[in-house]
Scaffold this active site. Structure first.
Site, PDB file in Angstrom:
ATOM      1  N   ASN A   1      87.903  49.877  -1.952  1.00 18.41           N
ATOM      2  CA  ASN A   1      88.130  51.091  -1.172  1.00 18.41           C
ATOM      3  C   ASN A   1      88.707  50.697   0.181  1.00 18.41           C
ATOM      4  O   ASN A   1      88.359  49.651   0.730  1.00 18.41           O
ATOM      5  CB  ASN A   1      86.815  51.854  -0.978  1.00 18.41           C
TER       6      ASN A   1
ATOM      7  N   SER B   1      82.676  52.717   2.962  1.00 19.69           N
ATOM      8  CA  SER B   1      81.547  53.078   3.819  1.00 19.69           C
ATOM      9  C   SER B   1      81.113  51.953   4.751  1.00 19.69           C
ATOM     10  O   SER B   1      80.403  52.200   5.719  1.00 19.69           O
ATOM     11  CB  SER B   1      80.356  53.528   2.961  1.00 19.69           C
ATOM     12  N   VAL B   2      81.525  50.721   4.475  1.00 19.07           N
ATOM     13  CA  VAL B   2      81.192  49.584   5.333  1.00 19.07           C
ATOM     14  C   VAL B   2      82.503  48.920   5.746  1.00 19.07           C
ATOM     15  O   VAL B   2      83.301  48.554   4.883  1.00 19.07           O
ATOM     16  CB  VAL B   2      80.297  48.559   4.594  1.00 19.07           C
TER      17      VAL B   2
ATOM     18  N   HIS C   1      85.327  44.585   0.693  1.00 16.09           N
ATOM     19  CA  HIS C   1      84.467  44.228  -0.429  1.00 16.09           C
ATOM     20  C   HIS C   1      85.078  44.712  -1.728  1.00 16.09           C
ATOM     21  O   HIS C   1      85.730  45.744  -1.786  1.00 16.09           O
ATOM     22  CB  HIS C   1      83.037  44.765  -0.259  1.00 16.09           C
TER      23      HIS C   1
END
Length: 114
Positions: A87, A95-96, A100
């Site tokens: 993402n 979201s972070v 990742h």
């Protein structure tokens, strides 16, 4: 200095995680909110906020993350298939702010994904 994230705290062992793989460049651990029977995150130890922030010097690291993801998928028994998701940014569902790679498997995936 990069912003500290939950992932940097996992790398530094400040918070616990179910780590399934680690080498000099990357760390992989089970997602605490799994979206599939197998849901593992592969992160670079060198923080890159998002894939759009990667530069040419990151090329080898990015390739390494994909090879590690494939190795983990094999170790997890995902011979019938798996999905890798990266993402990017808020609208991309990130979201972070630490790059990742999601490894999702253990069930049939649907298309389109989102």
């Amino acid at each position: 200095m990069p912003t500290e994230t939950i992932f940097s705290k996992i790398i530094n062992r400040e918070i616990p995680a179910d780590i399934v793989y680690e080498d000099d460049l990357s760390l992989a651990f089970r997602d605490v909110n799994p979206q599939a029977p197998v849901h593992i995150l592969v992160i670079p130890k060198q923080p890159i906020p998002m894939v759009a922030d990667a530069v040419a010097a990151d090329q080898s690291l990015l390739g390494h993350l994909l090879l590690v993801a494939a190795q983990i998928a094999k170790a997890e028994g995902l011979a019938k298939g798996f999905r890798l998701v990266i993402n990017n940014g808020e609208d991309g569902g990130q979201s972070v702010p630490h790059l990742h790679v999601h490894i999702l498997g253990g069930r049939s995936m649907q298309w389109p994904p989102g």
